[in-house]
Design a protein around this motif. Sequence first.
Motif, PDB file in Angstrom:
ATOM      1  N   GLU A  20      15.115  -5.349  -3.238  1.00 56.48           N
ATOM      2  CA  GLU A  20      14.143  -5.254  -2.139  1.00 56.48           C
ATOM      3  C   GLU A  20      13.652  -3.819  -1.960  1.00 56.48           C
ATOM      4  O   GLU A  20      12.496  -3.584  -1.618  1.00 56.48           O
ATOM      5  CB  GLU A  20      14.762  -5.762  -0.849  1.00 56.48           C
ATOM      6  CG  GLU A  20      13.779  -5.852   0.311  1.00 56.48           C
ATOM      7  CD  GLU A  20      14.395  -6.475   1.543  1.00 56.48           C
ATOM      8  OE1 GLU A  20      13.645  -6.839   2.470  1.00 56.48           O
ATOM      9  OE2 GLU A  20      15.641  -6.616   1.586  1.00 56.48           O
ATOM     10  N   GLY A  72       9.968 -13.117  -1.564  1.00 53.42           N
ATOM     11  CA  GLY A  72      10.179 -13.950  -0.383  1.00 53.42           C
ATOM     12  C   GLY A  72      10.531 -15.382  -0.760  1.00 53.42           C
ATOM     13  O   GLY A  72      11.397 -16.006  -0.129  1.00 53.42           O
ATOM     14  N   LEU A  89      10.509  -2.978  -4.163  1.00 53.03           N
ATOM     15  CA  LEU A  89       9.246  -3.714  -4.029  1.00 53.03           C
ATOM     16  C   LEU A  89       8.069  -2.758  -3.805  1.00 53.03           C
ATOM     17  O   LEU A  89       8.185  -1.795  -3.054  1.00 53.03           O
ATOM     18  CB  LEU A  89       9.337  -4.706  -2.869  1.00 53.03           C
ATOM     19  CG  LEU A  89      10.352  -5.843  -3.033  1.00 53.03           C
ATOM     20  CD1 LEU A  89      10.436  -6.665  -1.756  1.00 53.03           C
ATOM     21  CD2 LEU A  89       9.967  -6.729  -4.209  1.00 53.03           C
ATOM     22  N   GLN A  90       6.939  -3.073  -4.455  1.00 53.95           N
ATOM     23  CA  GLN A  90       5.795  -2.160  -4.393  1.00 53.95           C
ATOM     24  C   GLN A  90       4.509  -2.795  -3.871  1.00 53.95           C
ATOM     25  O   GLN A  90       3.740  -2.146  -3.181  1.00 53.95           O
ATOM     26  CB  GLN A  90       5.530  -1.561  -5.777  1.00 53.95           C
ATOM     27  CG  GLN A  90       6.602  -0.585  -6.238  1.00 53.95           C
ATOM     28  CD  GLN A  90       6.250   0.071  -7.551  1.00 53.95           C
ATOM     29  OE1 GLN A  90       5.385  -0.390  -8.289  1.00 53.95           O
ATOM     30  NE2 GLN A  90       6.925   1.160  -7.858  1.00 53.95           N
ATOM     31  N   ASP A  91       4.235  -4.038  -4.237  1.00 49.38           N
ATOM     32  CA  ASP A  91       2.959  -4.630  -3.826  1.00 49.38           C
ATOM     33  C   ASP A  91       3.167  -6.010  -3.200  1.00 49.38           C
ATOM     34  O   ASP A  91       4.256  -6.575  -3.220  1.00 49.38           O
ATOM     35  CB  ASP A  91       1.984  -4.716  -5.008  1.00 49.38           C
ATOM     36  CG  ASP A  91       2.558  -5.486  -6.188  1.00 49.38           C
ATOM     37  OD1 ASP A  91       3.234  -6.507  -5.955  1.00 49.38           O
ATOM     38  OD2 ASP A  91       2.345  -5.077  -7.337  1.00 49.38           O
ATOM     39  N   ASP A  92       2.085  -6.538  -2.635  1.00 54.47           N
ATOM     40  CA  ASP A  92       2.157  -7.807  -1.904  1.00 54.47           C
ATOM     41  C   ASP A  92       2.504  -8.977  -2.821  1.00 54.47           C
ATOM     42  O   ASP A  92       3.217  -9.905  -2.403  1.00 54.47           O
ATOM     43  CB  ASP A  92       0.822  -8.076  -1.201  1.00 54.47           C
ATOM     44  CG  ASP A  92       0.564  -7.076  -0.079  1.00 54.47           C
ATOM     45  OD1 ASP A  92       1.545  -6.486   0.420  1.00 54.47           O
ATOM     46  OD2 ASP A  92      -0.610  -6.875   0.293  1.00 54.47           O
ATOM     47  N   ALA A  93       1.981  -8.961  -4.046  1.00 55.76           N
ATOM     48  CA  ALA A  93       2.255 -10.073  -4.970  1.00 55.76           C
ATOM     49  C   ALA A  93       3.748 -10.168  -5.265  1.00 55.76           C
ATOM     50  O   ALA A  93       4.333 -11.262  -5.263  1.00 55.76           O
ATOM     51  CB  ALA A  93       1.475  -9.866  -6.267  1.00 55.76           C
ATOM     52  N   GLU A  94       4.359  -9.027  -5.491  1.00 62.15           N
ATOM     53  CA  GLU A  94       5.800  -9.017  -5.771  1.00 62.15           C
ATOM     54  C   GLU A  94       6.599  -9.389  -4.525  1.00 62.15           C
ATOM     55  O   GLU A  94       7.605 -10.097  -4.616  1.00 62.15           O
ATOM     56  CB  GLU A  94       6.221  -7.645  -6.278  1.00 62.15           C
ATOM     57  CG  GLU A  94       7.643  -7.602  -6.810  1.00 62.15           C
ATOM     58  CD  GLU A  94       8.015  -6.259  -7.390  1.00 62.15           C
ATOM     59  OE1 GLU A  94       8.936  -6.212  -8.224  1.00 62.15           O
ATOM     60  OE2 GLU A  94       7.388  -5.243  -7.007  1.00 62.15           O
ATOM     61  N   ARG A  95       6.144  -8.929  -3.366  1.00 58.09           N
ATOM     62  CA  ARG A  95       6.839  -9.277  -2.115  1.00 58.09           C
ATOM     63  C   ARG A  95       6.787 -10.784  -1.861  1.00 58.09           C
ATOM     64  O   ARG A  95       7.749 -11.368  -1.355  1.00 58.09           O
ATOM     65  CB  ARG A  95       6.213  -8.524  -0.943  1.00 58.09           C
ATOM     66  CG  ARG A  95       6.537  -7.035  -0.934  1.00 58.09           C
ATOM     67  CD  ARG A  95       6.081  -6.363   0.346  1.00 58.09           C
ATOM     68  NE  ARG A  95       6.357  -4.934   0.311  1.00 58.09           N
ATOM     69  CZ  ARG A  95       5.520  -4.015  -0.160  1.00 58.09           C
ATOM     70  NH1 ARG A  95       4.327  -4.398  -0.604  1.00 58.09           N
ATOM     71  NH2 ARG A  95       5.859  -2.746  -0.182  1.00 58.09           N
ATOM     72  N   GLU A  96       5.676 -11.410  -2.210  1.00 61.79           N
ATOM     73  CA  GLU A  96       5.556 -12.859  -2.029  1.00 61.79           C
ATOM     74  C   GLU A  96       6.533 -13.599  -2.941  1.00 61.79           C
ATOM     75  O   GLU A  96       7.208 -14.546  -2.508  1.00 61.79           O
ATOM     76  CB  GLU A  96       4.125 -13.296  -2.335  1.00 61.79           C
ATOM     77  CG  GLU A  96       3.880 -14.776  -2.083  1.00 61.79           C
ATOM     78  CD  GLU A  96       2.435 -15.177  -2.305  1.00 61.79           C
ATOM     79  OE1 GLU A  96       2.148 -16.383  -2.267  1.00 61.79           O
ATOM     80  OE2 GLU A  96       1.595 -14.278  -2.534  1.00 61.79           O
TER      81      GLU A  96
END
Length: 207
Positions: free
Chosen positions: A111, A124, A114-121
């Motif tokens: 965690e 998740g 994590l760098q960008d929204d795509a990876e965070r999604e």
Amino acid sequence: MKKTNRLAQDFSRLRVAQQLSLAFFVVLALSAVMGAMAIAGLYRVDTQAMALNAKWLQGVGHLSAMRVALIESRDFEVKHSRATDRSYHSEYEEKLAAAAKAVSTSVSAFEALLQDDAERELFGTLVKGWQAYESAQKKVVGLGRDKKQQDAAEISDGVASMTYDESLGALTTLSKFNFKGGHRAALAVAETYTQSRWALMGLMAAA
């Protein structure tokens, strides 16, 4: 062509000392440009290499450790659902707790990268799947402790199996994302090297 001839004529009108000074200045300027380009190229290579190591390689390492712990967790959960001896229950529960701790450690470590929204999604989705599987796993353990092996086995083969597959699928998707990120970083390093090499060769030839 005319401009070149004119420059040659202008140069020929200069005194020898001026010609030498001008030539030295041009070579010095080209050397300075080469040095600046070399430093800039090295900086870009260093940046991409650091990203490859600090982000992508470490990320893949954490995900690999998470996969091992998740598979072990599933194995012990299935064994617990079939066991009737309480001594086995205690042994499997200890191993389940260790596997869960290993997963949580890897999740926290990943965690932080994590760098960008795509990876965070994607991350998740993985966390949600793991939490659902962990919840089903606790039901299996509880039923096994209550000597309800048939019910424990049904949940293990049903909900627990489904949430485990979802977790493993999300983990695989996230791993592929990180492998692609590492590949892009490696390509960027190679591209920077090629561009810098040709630019420096051109300037060296000019000098």
